[in-house]
Design an enzyme around this catalytic site. Sequence first.
Site, PDB file in Angstrom:
ATOM      1  N   ARG A  97     -16.342  11.216  13.277  1.00 13.56           N
ATOM      2  CA  ARG A  97     -16.964   9.994  12.762  1.00 13.56           C
ATOM      3  C   ARG A  97     -17.637   9.152  13.845  1.00 13.56           C
ATOM      4  NH1 ARG A  97     -12.328   8.120   8.366  1.00 13.56           N
ATOM      5  NH2 ARG A  97     -12.978   9.575   6.727  1.00 13.56           N
ATOM      6  N   LYS A 122       0.164  -9.682  -0.205  1.00 18.01           N
ATOM      7  CA  LYS A 122      -0.650 -10.868   0.042  1.00 18.01           C
ATOM      8  C   LYS A 122      -1.439 -11.303  -1.190  1.00 18.01           C
ATOM      9  CE  LYS A 122      -3.520 -12.500   3.894  1.00 18.01           C
ATOM     10  NZ  LYS A 122      -4.252 -12.055   5.109  1.00 18.01           N
ATOM     11  N   GLY A 127       0.842  -1.183   0.000  1.00 12.95           N
ATOM     12  CA  GLY A 127       0.000   0.000   0.000  1.00 12.95           C
ATOM     13  C   GLY A 127       0.881   1.236   0.000  1.00 12.95           C
ATOM     14  N   GLU A 161     -14.066  17.857   5.291  1.00 15.30           N
ATOM     15  CA  GLU A 161     -14.756  16.668   5.797  1.00 15.30           C
ATOM     16  C   GLU A 161     -15.083  16.868   7.266  1.00 15.30           C
ATOM     17  OE1 GLU A 161     -12.826  13.416   2.724  1.00 15.30           O
ATOM     18  OE2 GLU A 161     -12.464  13.180   4.852  1.00 15.30           O
ATOM     19  N   SER A 190      -5.199   9.647   7.262  1.00 15.93           N
ATOM     20  CA  SER A 190      -4.556   8.329   7.160  1.00 15.93           C
ATOM     21  C   SER A 190      -3.488   8.278   6.077  1.00 15.93           C
ATOM     22  CB  SER A 190      -5.603   7.241   6.926  1.00 15.93           C
ATOM     23  OG  SER A 190      -6.381   7.521   5.782  1.00 15.93           O
ATOM     24  N   HIS A 241     -16.867   3.735  10.107  1.00 13.79           N
ATOM     25  CA  HIS A 241     -17.227   4.848   9.227  1.00 13.79           C
ATOM     26  C   HIS A 241     -18.746   4.976   9.190  1.00 13.79           C
ATOM     27  CE1 HIS A 241     -17.496   7.512   5.775  1.00 13.79           C
ATOM     28  NE2 HIS A 241     -16.181   7.674   5.827  1.00 13.79           N
ATOM     29  N   SER A 264      -5.160   0.885   0.234  1.00 11.20           N
ATOM     30  CA  SER A 264      -4.879   2.276  -0.121  1.00 11.20           C
ATOM     31  C   SER A 264      -5.622   2.684  -1.388  1.00 11.20           C
ATOM     32  CB  SER A 264      -3.381   2.484  -0.331  1.00 11.20           C
ATOM     33  OG  SER A 264      -2.657   2.190   0.844  1.00 11.20           O
ATOM     34  N   HIS A 269     -13.986   0.548   9.437  1.00 12.96           N
ATOM     35  CA  HIS A 269     -13.263   1.296   8.423  1.00 12.96           C
ATOM     36  C   HIS A 269     -11.759   1.390   8.684  1.00 12.96           C
ATOM     37  CE1 HIS A 269     -12.611   4.169   5.247  1.00 12.96           C
ATOM     38  NE2 HIS A 269     -12.254   5.135   6.080  1.00 12.96           N
ATOM     39  N   ARG A 275      -9.759   8.533  14.349  1.00 15.96           N
ATOM     40  CA  ARG A 275      -8.990   9.220  13.305  1.00 15.96           C
ATOM     41  C   ARG A 275      -9.768  10.367  12.678  1.00 15.96           C
ATOM     42  NH1 ARG A 275      -8.694   8.744   7.821  1.00 15.96           N
ATOM     43  NH2 ARG A 275      -9.839   6.766   7.721  1.00 15.96           N
ATOM     44  N   GLU A 321      -1.268   1.520   8.575  1.00 15.32           N
ATOM     45  CA  GLU A 321      -2.357   1.182   9.501  1.00 15.32           C
ATOM     46  C   GLU A 321      -1.987   0.112  10.509  1.00 15.32           C
ATOM     47  OE1 GLU A 321      -7.188   0.281   9.197  1.00 15.32           O
ATOM     48  OE2 GLU A 321      -5.988   0.541   7.375  1.00 15.32           O
TER      49      GLU A 321
END
Length: 399
Positions: free
Chosen positions: A280, A35, A14, A113, A381, A239, A43, A341, A376, A365
């Site tokens: 959130r 993986k 990511g 946001e 992120s 989320h 991401s 999330h 968060r 993460e």
Amino acid sequence: MKHLYYDVVIVGAGVSGLYTALNLSRDKNILIICKEDLKTCDSMLAQGGICVLRDNDDYDSFFEDTLRAGHYENRKESVDIMISSSRELINRLLELGVRFEKNPDGSLKYTKEGAHSKPRICYHKDITGKEITETLQRHVKALPNVTIMEYTVMKDLLIENGECVGIKADTSVITSDLKSGSEEESVIYIHAKDTVLATGGIGGLYDHSTNFPSLTGDGVEIAKKHGIRMENLDYVQIHPTSLYRKKKGRNYLISESARGEGAILLNGAGERFVDELLPRDVVTEAIHKEMEKEGSSYVWLSFENVSKEIIMEHFPHIYETCLNEGYDIAKEPIPVVPAQHYFMGGIYVDSDSRTTMEHLYAVGETSCNGVHGKNRLASNSLLESMVFAQRAAAKLSAD
């Protein structure tokens, strides 16, 4: 059994794993494993954007917004590092070719946001994560000192005298089609001076998550088994808005920037019941209470206050996905439900992304550097992942 030898092995492809590799010195021989394939990394799914310090006058409010969202449980040193490094990072991404939205005069366009006191989020349509990840992939693939192995799963750490010296991995997904292949032949030992865990979150452990099912907390579980320090493993973010649908599988995220642009939450009676731009966890709690009160499985998200022009310019993929599900967001509300999330806890790291085991780093993460606290702040992120990936790379390159 196969033995491979590298200077650095990075587990995960990511943005944190890729940006670590991109910032490591070119004299290091680097292996990245993932993986599944390169397209199946979380991401890619980030919609809203990436925060940036707009100017010096924005520092105090950015800092306070991050702490308030995190219930003041944030590690302040880490928050300061992230914010202070943000402009340099955005400039670097622009140099690499990331196509952030811009105003007619060429300046960056910002969106807002939940829990942000002002617009400070750079974005590319509603697929910012995909834009950044694919850009980083192109640059990392071009590096002659980096090898990438897909469908390779870390099974354990290699440890000698209490220090990490690499990983044990499994390539059975690749070898399973070989008639002569055996289970032993799929095991590889990757020896490395330094190991970086960038294995992502834990969404695959939940029935309802916006994450890919392959994110099952592998790095955390393996590190925990070896007594490496953990932090805040119970800090999991839900989320508020994922698209409700009866069929099982990954929940489709409806970006928080939709509410930042004016979308509102409604109950079954068509009434607003919460300030959509609260943190959130607060919005999620309000939705759950409303669902319980009504005995419903979802609430409604209405774009009635968002112009068709903004919908098509800023949220084209959300528009198309919802249309395929039978909803025209320009004309009608859509059913939404909270879903797992993000994981704020993880493997404890210091400000250079070092774990409590020598020669073992963790970024993204799967790590916990304390930036996010208990919850968060939206669009922190991607920023946090790359800022601390760069610090890990700087430390590794200096050693």
